[in-house]
Design a protein around this motif. Structure first.
Motif, PDB file in Angstrom:
ATOM      1  N   LYS A   1       0.829  -1.194   0.000  1.00  0.00           N
ATOM      2  CA  LYS A   1       0.000   0.000   0.000  1.00  0.00           C
ATOM      3  C   LYS A   1       0.870   1.252   0.000  1.00  0.00           C
ATOM      4  CE  LYS A   1      -0.709   1.601   4.585  1.00  0.00           C
ATOM      5  NZ  LYS A   1       0.276   1.209   5.524  1.00  0.00           N
TER       6      LYS A   1
ATOM      7  N   HIS B   1       0.579  -6.256   5.685  1.00  0.00           N
ATOM      8  CA  HIS B   1       1.461  -7.028   6.566  1.00  0.00           C
ATOM      9  C   HIS B   1       0.750  -7.518   7.829  1.00  0.00           C
ATOM     10  CE1 HIS B   1       2.050  -3.277   8.801  1.00  0.00           C
ATOM     11  NE2 HIS B   1       2.672  -3.955   9.743  1.00  0.00           N
ATOM     12  N   TYR B   2      -0.430  -6.967   8.126  1.00  0.00           N
ATOM     13  CA  TYR B   2      -1.161  -7.508   9.275  1.00  0.00           C
ATOM     14  C   TYR B   2      -1.583  -8.958   9.054  1.00  0.00           C
ATOM     15  CZ  TYR B   2      -0.900  -4.072  12.802  1.00  0.00           C
ATOM     16  OH  TYR B   2      -0.398  -3.319  13.818  1.00  0.00           O
TER      17      TYR B   2
ATOM     18  N   LYS C   1       0.800 -11.530  10.529  1.00  0.00           N
ATOM     19  CA  LYS C   1       1.043 -11.612  11.977  1.00  0.00           C
ATOM     20  C   LYS C   1       0.469 -12.907  12.548  1.00  0.00           C
ATOM     21  CE  LYS C   1       1.411  -6.664  12.597  1.00  0.00           C
ATOM     22  NZ  LYS C   1       2.597  -6.214  13.310  1.00  0.00           N
TER      23      LYS C   1
ATOM     24  N   PHE D   1      -6.185  -0.770  17.207  1.00  0.00           N
ATOM     25  CA  PHE D   1      -4.763  -0.579  16.886  1.00  0.00           C
ATOM     26  C   PHE D   1      -4.328   0.706  17.567  1.00  0.00           C
ATOM     27  CE2 PHE D   1      -1.841   2.023  14.522  1.00  0.00           C
ATOM     28  CZ  PHE D   1      -0.813   1.180  14.155  1.00  0.00           C
TER      29      PHE D   1
ATOM     30  N   GLU E   1      -0.886   3.083  18.832  1.00  0.00           N
ATOM     31  CA  GLU E   1       0.562   3.288  18.825  1.00  0.00           C
ATOM     32  C   GLU E   1       0.899   4.408  19.795  1.00  0.00           C
ATOM     33  OE1 GLU E   1       2.404   2.029  14.479  1.00  0.00           O
ATOM     34  OE2 GLU E   1       1.812   4.084  14.799  1.00  0.00           O
TER      35      GLU E   1
ATOM     36  N   ARG F   1       7.354  10.971   9.492  1.00  0.00           N
ATOM     37  CA  ARG F   1       6.637  10.455   8.323  1.00  0.00           C
ATOM     38  C   ARG F   1       5.418  11.324   8.007  1.00  0.00           C
ATOM     39  NH1 ARG F   1       3.974   5.666   9.188  1.00  0.00           N
ATOM     40  NH2 ARG F   1       3.904   4.894   7.081  1.00  0.00           N
TER      41      ARG F   1
ATOM     42  N   TYR G   1       4.146  11.781   4.273  1.00  0.00           N
ATOM     43  CA  TYR G   1       3.360  10.647   3.757  1.00  0.00           C
ATOM     44  C   TYR G   1       2.024  10.564   4.479  1.00  0.00           C
ATOM     45  CZ  TYR G   1       1.422   5.963   4.167  1.00  0.00           C
ATOM     46  OH  TYR G   1       0.549   4.912   4.247  1.00  0.00           O
TER      47      TYR G   1
ATOM     48  N   ASP H   1      -4.479   4.745   6.257  1.00  0.00           N
ATOM     49  CA  ASP H   1      -3.199   4.155   6.635  1.00  0.00           C
ATOM     50  C   ASP H   1      -3.387   2.850   7.412  1.00  0.00           C
ATOM     51  OD1 ASP H   1      -0.328   4.285   6.792  1.00  0.00           O
ATOM     52  OD2 ASP H   1      -0.518   4.852   8.897  1.00  0.00           O
TER      53      ASP H   1
ATOM     54  N   HIS I   1      -5.577  -2.682   7.352  1.00  0.00           N
ATOM     55  CA  HIS I   1      -5.245  -3.637   8.416  1.00  0.00           C
ATOM     56  C   HIS I   1      -6.478  -4.041   9.234  1.00  0.00           C
ATOM     57  CE1 HIS I   1      -1.304  -2.635   7.184  1.00  0.00           C
ATOM     58  NE2 HIS I   1      -1.065  -1.633   8.003  1.00  0.00           N
TER      59      HIS I   1
ATOM     60  N   LYS J   1      -2.681   7.070  16.522  1.00  0.00           N
ATOM     61  CA  LYS J   1      -1.270   7.310  16.820  1.00  0.00           C
ATOM     62  C   LYS J   1      -1.198   8.175  18.069  1.00  0.00           C
ATOM     63  CE  LYS J   1       0.551   6.456  12.390  1.00  0.00           C
ATOM     64  NZ  LYS J   1       1.610   5.471  12.509  1.00  0.00           N
TER      65      LYS J   1
ATOM     66  N   ARG K   1       1.065   0.767  23.121  1.00  0.00           N
ATOM     67  CA  ARG K   1       1.141   0.043  21.854  1.00  0.00           C
ATOM     68  C   ARG K   1       0.325  -1.218  22.010  1.00  0.00           C
ATOM     69  NH1 ARG K   1       4.021  -1.968  17.290  1.00  0.00           N
ATOM     70  NH2 ARG K   1       4.864  -4.063  17.571  1.00  0.00           N
TER      71      ARG K   1
ATOM     72  N   GLN L   1      -0.552  -7.880  19.277  1.00  0.00           N
ATOM     73  CA  GLN L   1       0.756  -7.399  19.724  1.00  0.00           C
ATOM     74  C   GLN L   1       0.585  -6.314  20.770  1.00  0.00           C
ATOM     75  OE1 GLN L   1       1.951  -6.022  15.832  1.00  0.00           O
ATOM     76  NE2 GLN L   1       1.592  -3.906  16.355  1.00  0.00           N
TER      77      GLN L   1
HETATM   78  C1  BG6 Z   1       1.793   0.594   8.571  1.00  0.00           C
HETATM   79  C2  BG6 Z   1       1.353   2.022   8.714  1.00  0.00           C
HETATM   80  O1  BG6 Z   1       1.059  -0.023   7.547  1.00  0.00           O
HETATM   81  O2  BG6 Z   1       1.578  -0.086   9.780  1.00  0.00           O
HETATM   82  C3  BG6 Z   1       2.077   2.688   9.867  1.00  0.00           C
HETATM   83  O3  BG6 Z   1       1.633   2.720   7.528  1.00  0.00           O
HETATM   84  C4  BG6 Z   1       1.948   1.863  11.119  1.00  0.00           C
HETATM   85  O4  BG6 Z   1       1.588   3.997  10.086  1.00  0.00           O
HETATM   86  C5  BG6 Z   1       2.319   0.424  10.853  1.00  0.00           C
HETATM   87  O5  BG6 Z   1       2.829   2.418  12.090  1.00  0.00           O
HETATM   88  C6  BG6 Z   1       2.082  -0.461  12.059  1.00  0.00           C
HETATM   89  O6  BG6 Z   1       2.621  -1.727  11.830  1.00  0.00           O
HETATM   90  P1  BG6 Z   1       3.106  -2.628  13.046  1.00  0.00           P
HETATM   91  O7  BG6 Z   1       3.429  -3.925  12.419  1.00  0.00           O
HETATM   92  O8  BG6 Z   1       4.256  -1.923  13.679  1.00  0.00           O
HETATM   93  O9  BG6 Z   1       1.937  -2.702  13.988  1.00  0.00           O
END
Ligand code: BG6
Length: 484
Positions: free
Chosen positions: A148, A178-179, A182, A214, A216, A223, A226, A235, A240, A338, A343, A374
């Motif tokens: 993405k 990428h989720y 996991k 989710f 963080e 960043r 972006y 995002d 995800h 965010k 986390r 996570q």
């Molecule tokens: C990314 C987002 O796809 O996933 C980021 O662009 C985000 O903003 C990240 O921080 C989170 O991934 P992970 O694997 O650290 O939870």
């Protein structure tokens, strides 16, 4: 018969993603003996780089241990670099000739994997050039891996999808979310379809709500440029969190075949109506003057890479309804942000109250099943038990499967390791199909348009907090019970 060579090409080899994720991942897979016997890695970028310079660039992220030095040298010997533009044929012809040399050496067609660790504005030219100059000969295969952003709404995503579809078959396109790589996300299907316990109660009769979160604990961290173009809805939520939602909500697939699974995920997406603005809370963080470090004292708008006065959301909560027989009326809360207090990524399934309660009023708490993605992967069930001892009081406790105490000697692979390996193996289970992407966008595009058109301002929340209070309030309004 010789083993066919496999060639993994990293476009954008000198960039951040390649350096931080892709090369280290390739090294770990190589080190662990998981890749095909004959494998080569070609970096491609515009800079005039030697292979030594490229290796220097990514080596620190590979965490090569003392006993692995020799094997790392062996890995490096498989790496080469090709310099070229992203929109002109010369570089791609050169790339093809480098692969052709390997094919001669191994006397057969190479299987080719192309990873686009690139900004989205060059996805189209690069894939066109690949198609024109770099496809595998007969007997070999070609696979394209992209990340993405896949567009920024239904129309721009469809444009990219149509472009890709004009060049490749669906089974050659690997869209990474990428989720999906996991461990606990992959576990969702096993928990649901491998246990008699959950199946019968996995529906509107027994489940009160599903919350997919989710969080963080840090801001944009440079960043901002972006991020501001996309915002948290694009995002994190549209991709995800929606992917997790489909795995929680889908019907049992006919088999574990990628198409059967993705067919079921698509059906869920088709059953969700576009999110309305009333079903959303948007937030944007401001700095905490008493914050523990510089980052915490900075608000989103203090990030110099963020445009002045931006109204982009860094927090979002949305309530979705899956309009089918299993789920109608059960709120699915998607929540992401965010600069929050911790986390954490998790799925929380809250069950309904026990009917005909015989215990003192308020003693029983709702059962909850939590799948913690996570950190500290875990599955736990919050349930009522008798407080041990002479009395008959009830209390809430947990059945807790924490991975770090249960699986002490298993290393959980990184999401990228698993997903890249799956591309080598040709398994598309954990990759996003074109129609799936399209339906996910359709759920969010009207909302995104409206937010943009009406410049809907986000609610301020303080860095390090739980996010706007209005988020919790909206959840409560839809029947979520905070058990604390
Ligand atoms: C990314 C987002 O796809 O996933 C980021 O662009 C985000 O903003 C990240 O921080 C989170 O991934 P992970 O694997 O650290 O939870």
């Amino acid at each position: 018969q010789m083993e066919p060579p496999h060639v993994f090409v990293v476009f954008g080899a000198s960039g951040d993603l390649a350096k931080k994720k892709i090369y280290p991942t390739l090294w770990w897979l190589y080190r662990d003996g998981l890749l095909p016997k004959v494998v080569y890695f070609i970096g491609y970028a515009r800079s005039d780089l030697s292979i030594e310079a490229l290796v220097k660039h990514f080596e620190p992220n590979c965490k090569v241990k003392d006993g692995e030095k020799e094997q790392f040298t062996e890995f490096v010997k498989k790496c080469t670099y090709v310099m070229g533009a992203y929109d002109k044929p010369e570089g791609f012809e050169k790339l093809d000739s480098v692969i052709a040399e390997l094919e001669q050496k191994y006397n057969g067609p190479a299987n080719r994997l192309y990873y686009l660790a690139l900004p989205p504005n060059v996805f189209a030219p690069v894939t066109s050039q690949i198609k024109e100059h770099c496809m595998a000969g007969s007997g070999g295969w070609t696979r394209i891996i992209i990340e993405k952003p896949f567009g920024r709404d239904t129309a721009t995503s469809a444009e990219l999808s149509n472009h890709l579809a004009s060049l490749f078959h669906e089974d050659q396109i690997y869209r990474i979310d990428h989720y999906l790589g996991k461990e606990m996300v992959q576990n969702l299907m096993v928990l649901r379809f491998g246990n008699r316990l959950f199946g019968p109660s996995w529906n509107r009769d027994h489940i009160a709500s599903v919350t997919i979160s989710f969080k963080e604990p840090f801001g944009t961290q440079g960043r901002g440029g972006y991020f501001d173009e996309f915002g948290i809805l694009r995002d994190v939520m549209q991709n995800h969190l929606m992917q997790i939602l489909t795995l929680v909500a889908m019907e049992k697939p006919a088999s574990l075949n990628a198409e059967d699974i993705r067919d079921e995920k698509v059906k869920v997406l088709k059953s969700i109506r576009p999110v309305r603005v009333d079903d959303v809370v948007l937030g944007q963080y401001v700095g905490d003057p008493n914050g523990k470090d510089e980052d915490a004292r900075q608000g989103y708008l203090d990030d110099p890479t963020v445009p002045k006065g931006s109204t982009t959301a860094t927090y979002a909560l949305a309530v979705l309804n899956v309009n089918n027989e299993r789920w109608d009326g059960v709120p699915f809360f998607l929540r992401c942000g965010k600069a929050l207090n911790e986390r954490k990524a998790e799925v929380r399934v809250q069950f309904r109250e026990v009917p005909g309660d015989i215990y003192p009023s308020g003693a029983l708490k709702r059962t909850e099943l939590v799948i913690r993605v996570q950190p500290n992967e875990a599955v736990y069930i919050k349930l009522m038990t008798k407080r041990p001892g002479m009395g008959f009081d009830v209390e809430e406790t947990e059945l807790d499967l924490s991975y770090n105490s249960r699986y002490t000697d298993v290393r959980l692979p990184d999401a990228y390791e698993r997903l890249i390996l799956e591309v080598f193996c040709g398994s598309q289970i954990n990759f996003v199909r074109t129609d799936e992407l399209d339906y996910a966008w359709k759920i969010f595009t009207p909302l995104l348009d409206q937010i943009e058109k009406e410049k809907i301002p986000p609610i301020e929340y303080v860095y390090g907090s739980r996010g706007p209070r209005e988020g919790d309030e909206l959840m409560q309004k839809h029947g979520f019970v905070f058990t604390g």
